[in-house]
Design an enzyme around this catalytic site. Structure first.
Site, PDB file in Angstrom:
ATOM      1  N   CYS A 296      46.501  38.902  32.583  1.00  0.00           N
ATOM      2  CA  CYS A 296      46.229  38.639  34.002  1.00  0.00           C
ATOM      3  C   CYS A 296      47.315  37.731  34.570  1.00  0.00           C
ATOM      4  CB  CYS A 296      44.858  37.985  34.121  1.00  0.00           C
ATOM      5  SG  CYS A 296      44.584  37.183  35.705  1.00  0.00           S
TER       6      CYS A 296
ATOM      7  N   CYS B 175      46.912  37.414  42.295  1.00  0.00           N
ATOM      8  CA  CYS B 175      46.252  38.349  43.214  1.00  0.00           C
ATOM      9  C   CYS B 175      45.030  37.735  43.896  1.00  0.00           C
ATOM     10  CB  CYS B 175      45.801  39.603  42.487  1.00  0.00           C
ATOM     11  SG  CYS B 175      46.524  39.818  40.890  1.00  0.00           S
TER      12      CYS B 175
ATOM     13  N   THR C  63      40.951  31.277  38.553  1.00  0.00           N
ATOM     14  CA  THR C  63      42.106  31.814  37.838  1.00  0.00           C
ATOM     15  C   THR C  63      43.411  31.208  38.348  1.00  0.00           C
ATOM     16  OG1 THR C  63      40.936  33.889  37.476  1.00  0.00           O
ATOM     17  CG2 THR C  63      43.325  33.979  37.331  1.00  0.00           C
TER      18      THR C  63
ATOM     19  N   GLU D 102      41.679  29.937  33.329  1.00  0.00           N
ATOM     20  CA  GLU D 102      40.704  29.564  34.356  1.00  0.00           C
ATOM     21  C   GLU D 102      40.370  28.077  34.273  1.00  0.00           C
ATOM     22  OE1 GLU D 102      40.506  32.581  32.793  1.00  0.00           O
ATOM     23  OE2 GLU D 102      41.004  33.629  34.638  1.00  0.00           O
TER      24      GLU D 102
ATOM     25  N   HIS E 246      39.677  42.514  45.994  1.00  0.00           N
ATOM     26  CA  HIS E 246      39.921  42.163  44.589  1.00  0.00           C
ATOM     27  C   HIS E 246      39.446  43.259  43.641  1.00  0.00           C
ATOM     28  CE1 HIS E 246      41.631  39.347  41.890  1.00  0.00           C
ATOM     29  NE2 HIS E 246      40.537  39.236  41.170  1.00  0.00           N
TER      30      HIS E 246
ATOM     31  N   TYR F 200      41.550  46.268  40.279  1.00  0.00           N
ATOM     32  CA  TYR F 200      41.321  46.358  38.838  1.00  0.00           C
ATOM     33  C   TYR F 200      41.782  47.673  38.206  1.00  0.00           C
ATOM     34  CZ  TYR F 200      39.112  41.895  37.900  1.00  0.00           C
ATOM     35  OH  TYR F 200      38.897  40.554  37.676  1.00  0.00           O
TER      36      TYR F 200
ATOM     37  N   CYS G 254      45.781  46.413  37.723  1.00  0.00           N
ATOM     38  CA  CYS G 254      46.163  45.441  36.672  1.00  0.00           C
ATOM     39  C   CYS G 254      45.628  45.867  35.309  1.00  0.00           C
ATOM     40  CB  CYS G 254      45.701  44.040  37.047  1.00  0.00           C
ATOM     41  SG  CYS G 254      43.916  43.764  37.005  1.00  0.00           S
TER      42      CYS G 254
ATOM     43  N   GLU H  73      36.283  39.301  30.820  1.00  0.00           N
ATOM     44  CA  GLU H  73      36.976  39.140  32.107  1.00  0.00           C
ATOM     45  C   GLU H  73      36.908  40.446  32.893  1.00  0.00           C
ATOM     46  OE1 GLU H  73      39.443  38.842  35.312  1.00  0.00           O
ATOM     47  OE2 GLU H  73      39.818  40.295  33.734  1.00  0.00           O
TER      48      GLU H  73
HETATM   49 FE1  SF4 Z   1      44.046  38.924  37.112  1.00  0.00          FE
HETATM   50 FE2  SF4 Z   1      43.777  41.531  37.699  1.00  0.00          FE
HETATM   51 FE3  SF4 Z   1      42.381  39.672  39.083  1.00  0.00          FE
HETATM   52 FE4  SF4 Z   1      45.029  39.911  39.353  1.00  0.00          FE
HETATM   53  S1  SF4 Z   1      43.470  41.459  39.915  1.00  0.00           S
HETATM   54  S2  SF4 Z   1      43.883  38.031  39.163  1.00  0.00           S
HETATM   55  S3  SF4 Z   1      45.676  40.435  37.289  1.00  0.00           S
HETATM   56  S4  SF4 Z   1      42.201  40.197  36.873  1.00  0.00           S
END
Ligand code: SF4
Length: 505
Positions: free
Chosen positions: A98, A102, A189, A256, A291, A295, A298, A442
């Protein structure tokens, strides 16, 4: 735009109070435990300077036209939304973890849309204040940590009903210069290696919860803020041996922390919501949608890494062409590309909001994240299947270095001729790191747990419309198109059909 090195240097100017493993840490940029997380975030800066990735990693600010890092951009087209998820997949491929930045990007975009809506309805001036803050973020190329989740205490109670008012971050005092906030945010995060905290409410609120309806930005080292950094599976290995760590450069998940706000002052020019409880629901929903749409970007970038690792391990042991391995790898690829299709679909089905910013398709964003909560487990299960039991029984790097048993161990773990045993260790540890550790929960809970996605999917399902489709097809509701095709009312048509059916003797 900062380079990766300049970003790390910029962190050295910050004066944070971080607690980890019973120790107080003030020099975050030089703390060994935090290095992998900092390297990962640095990649979001460094790739923006590579001509190969320029189109994905950079954008032009709608505020002043300047070239900026896409992590500070407000999406202004479908193309922007698509490039955002391409950027996520790219960074997942480059780091295998991660990359943190983002959450802040999504918080910026959600606030851009919602402050505009608030001002339109209430005649407030939050949007203009937010644009001024945004311009600073873009010009200085700052990393913002989106901070949404409150500790929440007794979850059957609303924020204003909690015995402990600090269960939710809230306004403890209003002054002519700003607000004073108290409480905490959890699981945040990348916050200890960010420049700014962008705080948002965590849920829909009622009129009694107005003091908890608060959104603002503060520098990470504002007076009164402290951090407690979380533990992760096998985190201490990174201080013991790079070979044992799995992904020693970039680590596992984002790093985190809990943020404690102890009467932190926020000037009015950095306050973007202060009591407008009726907008909390839409702000939360907008942020969550952005957000959740990420997913399939990423995590699919991470899938590309673990699929590559699985093939490498099979190849190193001479079984890459075995039909069961090809079959398993193909399943992994199909699962990953399904999730990628979801993220692309959220973006291509996006829409312009009244603020001018573009938002994703919220139904598809929730479906994307819900799929991730299942499919990441499935492709990691297959990665473990291909890698074999070694991923949980490998000896330590220190044992490989012992003169009396090191060579014997190397012989035990040797694969195909020409493949270095240390490389086999590196790849097996990588699969262990990605498939056994914190990355799985996660994927389950980041951007909200599956139940949150199901609530949104159910709410937006349009079930009444689906009932109407069924009633029309079944012949319960009038089917105008059918009547046009057959040239008569449906009842007459069926009477006619029945009349033509031969009678039995
Ligand atoms: Fe992390 Fe993916 Fe969330 Fe970006 S979108 S903060 S890479 S989990």
């Amino acid at each position: 735009m900062m380079t990766g090195k300049e970003y790390i240097e910029s962190l050295r100017k910050l004066n944070l109070e971080v607690y980890f493993m019973g120790k107080k840490i003030t020099r975050v940029a030089d703390e060994p435990m935090f290095q992998p997380h900092i390297h990962t975030a640095a990649m979001t800066y460094e790739l923006a300077h590579d001509p190969e990735y320029e189109a994905i990693m950079t954008a032009h600010s709608h505020l002043d036209g300047a070239k900026i890092n896409r992590f500070t951009h407000i999406h202004h087209s479908i193309d922007d939304l698509v490039k955002k998820v391409r950027m996520m997949r790219l960074l997942g491929q480059k780091t295998g973890t991660c990359f943190q930045r983002c959450v802040g990007l999504d918080a910026l975009n959600a606030l851009y849309c919602t402050t505009y809506d608030m001002d339109q309805k209430n005649g407030t001036a939050y949007h203009q204040a937010f644009r001024v803050f945004l311009a600073q973020v873009q010009q200085k190329d700052l990393m913002s940590a989106g901070a949404m989740t409150d500790p929440r205490g007794d979850r059957s109670l609303r924020p204003s009903q909690q015995k402990n008012p600090n269960a939710y971050l809230h306004i403890s005092k209003r002054t002519k210069d700003g607000i004073i906030v108290k409480g905490a945010k959890a699981h945040i995060t990348g916050v200890i290696n960010s420049h700014e905290i962008v705080a948002l409410p965590t849920r829909a609120m009622g009129a009694d919860d107005a003091d908890f309806a608060v959104a603002f930005a503060v520098p990470v080292d504002a007076p009164g803020i402290r951090y407690i950094f979380s533990r992760q599976t096998n985190d201490s290995r990174r201080l013991e041996s790079p070979l044992d760590a799995g992904n020693p450069k970039y680590a596992i998940v984002g790093g985190e922390a809990i943020i404690v706000f102890d009467n932190v002052f926020v000037p009015w020019e950095r306050v973007f919501m202060a009591g407008e409880h009726e907008f909390c629901g839409s702000l939360v929903e907008t942020f969550a949608g952005y957000h959740r749409s990420n997913y399939g970007g990423c995590k699919v970038g991470l899938a590309d890494v673990v699929i590559g690792a699985s093939h490498w391990i099979a190849d190193a042991h001479g079984v890459a062409k075995a039909s069961h391995i090809v079959d398993k790898l193909t399943d992994m690829i199909a699962l990953a590309e399904t999730c990628w299709s979801c993220s692309l679909a959220c973006s291509y089905e996006g829409h312009k909001t009244p603020s001018g910013a573009y938002n994703i398709n919220p139904m598809l964003a929730n479906v994307t994240k819900l799929n991730i909560t299942q499919m990441v487990y499935e492709w990691m299960r297959i990665a473990q299947d291909i890698a074999g039991g070694k991923i949980i029984t490998l000896p330590a790097e220190k044992d490989l270095d012992l003169p009396e048993i090191g060579e014997i161990l190397r012989e035990c773990f040797r694969g195909k001729e020409g493949v270095a045993v240390d490389d086999i260790f590196k790849m097996l540890r990588l699969v262990e790191n990605m498939s056994v550790g914190a990355g799985l929960p996660e994927a389950m809970h980041g951007a909200g747990s599956p139940a949150a996605q199901k609530i949104m999917i159910a709410r937006r399902s349009g079930i009444e419309r689906k009932r109407q489709y069924a009633e029309t097809v079944a012949g319960i509701l009038k089917d105008e198109k059918f009547e046009t095709i057959v040239g008569m009312p449906e009842k007459e048509y069926w009477d006619d059909v029945r009349a033509k059916i031969p009678k039995k003797d």
